[in-house]
Design an enzyme around this catalytic site. Structure first.
Site, PDB file in Angstrom:
ATOM      1  N   THR A   1       0.820  -1.212   0.000  1.00 18.24           N
ATOM      2  CA  THR A   1       0.000   0.000   0.000  1.00 18.24           C
ATOM      3  C   THR A   1       0.851   1.258   0.000  1.00 18.24           C
ATOM      4  OG1 THR A   1      -1.825  -1.128   1.063  1.00 18.24           O
ATOM      5  CG2 THR A   1      -1.739   1.240   1.363  1.00 18.24           C
TER       6      THR A   1
ATOM      7  N   SER B   1       1.859  -7.779  -0.580  1.00 16.96           N
ATOM      8  CA  SER B   1       2.730  -8.659   0.207  1.00 16.96           C
ATOM      9  C   SER B   1       2.200 -10.078   0.333  1.00 16.96           C
ATOM     10  CB  SER B   1       3.004  -8.059   1.582  1.00 16.96           C
ATOM     11  OG  SER B   1       1.847  -8.007   2.365  1.00 16.96           O
TER      12      SER B   1
ATOM     13  N   THR C   1       1.550  -4.342   4.108  1.00 17.06           N
ATOM     14  CA  THR C   1       1.329  -4.593   5.536  1.00 17.06           C
ATOM     15  C   THR C   1       0.729  -5.964   5.815  1.00 17.06           C
ATOM     16  OG1 THR C   1      -0.836  -3.529   5.463  1.00 17.06           O
ATOM     17  CG2 THR C   1       1.051  -2.145   6.051  1.00 17.06           C
TER      18      THR C   1
END
Ligand code: ASP
Length: 341
Positions: A26, A72, A105
């Site tokens: 992000t 991720s 994240t």
């Protein structure tokens, strides 16, 4: 973009050198409008992230490298091993003071803990992300990145293991979890607390990282290693069936982590799963779905060939088990590793 760049804008030779490795997430994302806080697209290069914060040039000079530019949850062994090797290579250079990694994240805690176990340097390694895309109103990425660099160049950051800097907090890779789906305060260490805090140029530490990490870790990745042992996580719940364990074993798992109920309870179905795993000499680690507290060794562990995850949540227990299986498959030796790392 080729894989390695040096920024042009920061040649203040008296400033420490920080390497920023971009992986995506992000923090590197753009939405169509400033109010778009979901369904945005990853794609900003690490150079753009650095250039978006001109104040960075007053605290360090930068080298940067794009390791990947993905969300991720897409990070696989190839990316993870590449990242770890590049971190070690950069830190071995005397002129490099520390490494900052920009990261999504969603699985940041997994990468952070993996690096905590395989980085072979005392120099600071700081992971940072954002909960809001770079284009958002009140985007959190730029200040998080600034703070990550401030922490990376601070002499007190040496020897503390891999750290995560988010929302003004410095968090140990061993304990940090993502505890909220969207809030800028998503990254927490509920039980052990933060290592420290950062605000502007001020860094304050009030906790030490415990357990073996970086230079004290004996868990390494050999240069020839291409993939880590396959380990699956099986979640337990009311009415769960043994088919999830069977599927993991059928797919070739070399380890299973139980996201067990309560204190890593061996429910009937978990006992059946552990028994199937033991018959195939597959490691079985009891963690918990609870989110806080430790799963300690139990008298049943010998009977069912289990290892207690201690305070590692299932996804972090999986990280440790994969590295531990490179060394041993012995239950007691694995338990010793879970007691120490
Ligand atoms: N939503 C995620 C993030 O915060 C996406 C990812 O993990 O890459 O970065």
């Amino acid at each position: 973009m080729s894989s390695q760049h040096t920024t042009h804008s920061s040649s203040h030779s008296e400033l420490p050198t920080v390497v920023v490795l971009g992986t995506g997430g992000t923090i590197a994302s753009s939405g169509a409008v400033a109010s778009q806080l979901s369904d945005y697209k990853v794609g900003q290069g690490v150079d753009a992230l650095i250039n978006a914060v001109p104040e960075l040039q007053t605290i360090a000079q930068f080298k940067y490298e794009q390791i990947s530019n993905i969300e991720s949850f897409l990070i696989n062994d190839e990316v993870l091993l590449k990242l770890a090797r590049h971190v070690n290579d950069w830190l071995a250079k005397p002129e490099v003071s520390g490494v900052v990694i920009t990261h999504g994240t969603d699985t940041l805690e997994e990468t952070a803990y993996f690096l905590n176990l395989v980085v072979q340097s005392d120099k600071p390694v700081v992971l940072v992300g954002a909960m809001r895309p770079a284009t958002a109103i009140s985007a959190d990425g730029p200040l998080n990145l600034y703070h990550a660099v401030v922490v990376a160049v601070n002499p007190q950051s040496v020897g503390r293991g891999v750290m995560v800097v988010m929302n003004d907090r410095i968090l140990a890779a061993r304990y940090v979890i993502k505890g909220h789906t969207t809030g800028v305060d998503a990254f927490i260490v509920p039980e052990q607390g933060a290592l420290g805090a950062v605000s502007g140029r001020n860094v304050q530490y009030f906790n030490q990282a415990t357990r073996l990490h970086t230079t004290s870790s004996a868990l390494h990745i050999a240069p020839s290693l291409k993939a880590l042992p396959a380990v699956d996580i099986v979640y337990d719940f009311q009415g769960a069936g043994v088919h999830m364990y069977e599927a993991a074993l059928h797919a070739g798992a070399q380890g299973i982590v139980l996201a067990g109920t309560g204190n890593g309870s061996l429910s009937g179905v978990a006992q059946a799963g552990a028994t199937l795993a033991a018959a195939k000499h597959v490691a079985f680690v009891r963690s918990t779905r609870v989110g806080q507290g430790s799963v300690r060794p139990s008298v049943k562990d010998t009977q069912f060939n289990c290892v207690a995850a201690q305070s590692l949540n299932p996804q972090k227990a999986r990280v440790l088990l994969r590295l531990a299986l490179l060394k041993t498959q012995d239950r007691e030796a694995l338990q010793q590793i879970f007691n120490e790392y």
